[in-house]
Design a protein around this motif. Structure first.
Motif, mmCIF file in Angstrom:
data_model
loop_
_atom_site.group_PDB
_atom_site.id
_atom_site.type_symbol
_atom_site.label_atom_id
_atom_site.label_comp_id
_atom_site.label_asym_id
_atom_site.label_seq_id
_atom_site.Cartn_x
_atom_site.Cartn_y
_atom_site.Cartn_z
ATOM 1 N N ASN A 380 0.850 -1.196 0.000
ATOM 2 C CA ASN A 380 0.000 0.000 0.000
ATOM 3 C C ASN A 380 0.882 1.241 0.000
ATOM 4 O O ASN A 380 1.835 1.333 0.779
ATOM 5 C CB ASN A 380 -0.904 0.023 1.237
ATOM 6 C CG ASN A 380 -1.884 -1.126 1.257
ATOM 7 O OD1 ASN A 380 -2.385 -1.534 0.219
ATOM 8 N ND2 ASN A 380 -2.152 -1.669 2.433
ATOM 9 N N PRO A 382 0.799 5.720 -0.116
ATOM 10 C CA PRO A 382 -0.095 6.874 0.105
ATOM 11 C C PRO A 382 -0.623 7.432 -1.211
ATOM 12 O O PRO A 382 0.075 7.444 -2.228
ATOM 13 C CB PRO A 382 0.812 7.886 0.813
ATOM 14 C CG PRO A 382 1.927 7.075 1.381
ATOM 15 C CD PRO A 382 2.147 5.945 0.434
ATOM 16 N N LYS A 422 -5.107 5.358 0.216
ATOM 17 C CA LYS A 422 -3.974 4.535 -0.183
ATOM 18 C C LYS A 422 -4.262 3.850 -1.507
ATOM 19 O O LYS A 422 -5.415 3.596 -1.852
ATOM 20 C CB LYS A 422 -3.656 3.486 0.888
ATOM 21 C CG LYS A 422 -3.109 4.082 2.186
ATOM 22 C CD LYS A 422 -2.754 2.991 3.176
ATOM 23 C CE LYS A 422 -2.173 3.604 4.459
ATOM 24 N NZ LYS A 422 -1.829 2.550 5.449
ATOM 25 N N ARG A 424 -3.419 0.405 -3.594
ATOM 26 C CA ARG A 424 -2.957 -0.956 -3.392
ATOM 27 C C ARG A 424 -2.305 -1.453 -4.691
ATOM 28 O O ARG A 424 -2.937 -1.466 -5.754
ATOM 29 C CB ARG A 424 -4.118 -1.858 -2.990
ATOM 30 C CG ARG A 424 -4.922 -1.317 -1.808
ATOM 31 C CD ARG A 424 -5.681 -2.422 -1.100
ATOM 32 N NE ARG A 424 -6.665 -1.926 -0.165
ATOM 33 C CZ ARG A 424 -6.394 -1.421 1.038
ATOM 34 N NH1 ARG A 424 -5.137 -1.320 1.431
ATOM 35 N NH2 ARG A 424 -7.364 -1.017 1.838
#
Length: 450
Positions: A380, A382, A422, A424
């Motif tokens: 993950n 930001p 976030k 992924r």
């Protein structure tokens, strides 16, 4: 679909005492739902009725009473099932010919959270348009029908027994579970007084854990989210298999006698292979964006169509219905067998796995041996608010480069989290080192630069 304020993909959910999961909102929601649902019931059938079930959270008492009051004020009769699995409400709503069913549960969340979700008369999630009508009615003033039209409330004393018999009916009559030692973990949740009985009445020697709810311990260190407790008990007891449910019993994880854990992809494969071994035709299976690439590849090798839906059992079911397919599920353990039930059901899914094992004489490891799960690496990173990562040229180039390296031996998945800022980044590959290298390439992209 319009932007909805309260309803998510699985009803209304939040922290108890927050903006939505409180007594006042539940009262308004019950009244709004009652007004909308009353229009769905033909007048010749008399006063419409709704079934309410819940899991074992302490807040369920408060929300149940508030919903009951709101529904009664709207002229809806209320049937109370008490603590019972979510899929039991789907079944009983259909079996009792009710206008809708309501479940008070936050599934796998801790006790501080709760939620409210609806099932239609057909035992499926309410259509989006009906939820939107309920949302619109929540903001309208509270009212009350005349005293002669108020809804009545009563308890359904045999709700658990009815559901136990329904679960057992999905297991073939010519088979039983005699001679099997099974550990059942109900997560101190809604299935605590149901699941052990189902497997015991089918002949198994059952050891129950996670079946002592106190209102606060739901999902705490037990159940599908914490299968290590089940694995330890299976090995300590010398059991053949362990079955872990989550707080509302619509999710399944399984542990075999060696302590190995099987996730939803593996269990769905075990069921599908069992159906094929039994001579049934399986035209297609629905997974999600998170379904392991190895599952997709194995379906292709077996000549079975496969399609991915968005994450969420609601979307899996929509895709299944659209294509007329009977089987689908999520890696997390939401498994749907439409030849048995209208919704995902942990107990029934476990029975379908056991059916396949009893008929084949195989162990679970042998049943899924031909399914090669691909190593998966996810990171993950930001994500700045409002950033359109889909248009980031550098990320697109990195993705294309990784996919070239995989050359059909894996896949790349990039998606934004639905709950936090976030992004992924996931790579699946035949080789763990290849997956690791691919993720590093994606992470190296500077998302702050165009």
């Amino acid at each position: 679909m319009s932007q909805r304020k309260y309803f998510g993909t699985d009803g209304v959910r939040g922290e108890v005492g927050g903006a939505t999961i409180n007594a006042e909102f539940a009262l308004r929601l019950g009244y709004a739902a009652g007004r909308v649902l009353s229009r769905l019931s033909p007048p010749e059938r008399g006063r419409p009725a709704v079934l309410i079930g819940k899991d074992t959270r302490i807040s369920g008492y408060m929300l149940e009473s508030a919903l009951e009051a709101g529904l009664s004020a709207a002229g809806i009769d209320v049937l109370l099932a008490g603590p019972i699995p979510t899929p039991a409400i789907a079944y009983l709503t259909r079996a009792l010919r009710l206008v809708a069913g309501i479940v008070i549960s936050a599934s796998h969340n801790p006790y501080q959270d709760n939620g409210i979700k609806f099932f239609s008369a057909q035992g499926m999630k309410l259509p989006d348009e009906i939820e939107e009508q309920i949302e619109a009615a929540i903001s309208e003033p509270l009212g009350c029908v005349g005293s002669e039209a108020l809804g009545r409330a009563r308890r359904v004393d045999d709700a658990a027994g009815r559901y136990i018999e329904f679960c057992k009916s999905t297991f073939p009559n010519e088979l039983d579970l005699s001679g099997m030692k099974i550990v059942v973990d109900a997560a101190h949740g809604a299935a605590y007084n149901v699941a052990p009985h189902v497997f015991r009445e089918l002949g198994a020697d059952v050891y129950a854990i996670g079946c002592q709810p106190d209102g606060f311990n739901i999902n705490e260190g037990v159940g599908a989210l914490h299968p290590e407790a089940l694995a330890a008990e299976v090995q300590a007891r010398g059991a053949d298999i362990g079955i872990a449910l989550d707080g509302d019993a619509d999710r399944l994880q399984v542990v075999d006698g060696s302590g190995r854990l099987y996730n939803g992809d593996e269990l769905l494969y075990a069921i599908v292979r069992g159906r094929i071994d039994d001579g049934q035709r399986v035209e297609g299976v629905v997974g999600t964006l998170m379904t392991n690439f190895g599952f997709e590849k194995r379906m292709g090798d077996m000549g079975i169509s496969f399609e991915r839906a968005k994450v969420g059992d609601r979307y899996v079911l929509e895709a299944m219905l659209e294509r007329g397919w009977l089987y689908g599920g999520e890696s997390s353990g939401h498994l749907i067998c439409l030849d048995c039930h209208t919704t995902g059901d942990g107990i029934i899914a476990a029975l379908q796995v056991l059916t396949a094992l009893r008929r084949s004489g195989r162990t679970l490891a042998e049943q899924v041996a031909e399914l090669k799960m691909y190593p998966q690496k996810m990171v993950n990173v930001p994500l700045a608010p409002g950033m359109r990562w889909q248009d980031h040229a550098g990320l697109a180039r990195a993705r294309a480069a990784v996919e070239d390296q995989l050359a059909g031996r894996g896949r790349v998945l990039i998606r934004a989290s639905g709950t936090e800022p976030k992004l992924r980044l996931m790579v699946e590959a035949e080789d763990a080192a290849l997956a690791e290298r691919g993720v590093r390439q994606l992470v190296a992209v500077d998302l702050a630069k165009a």
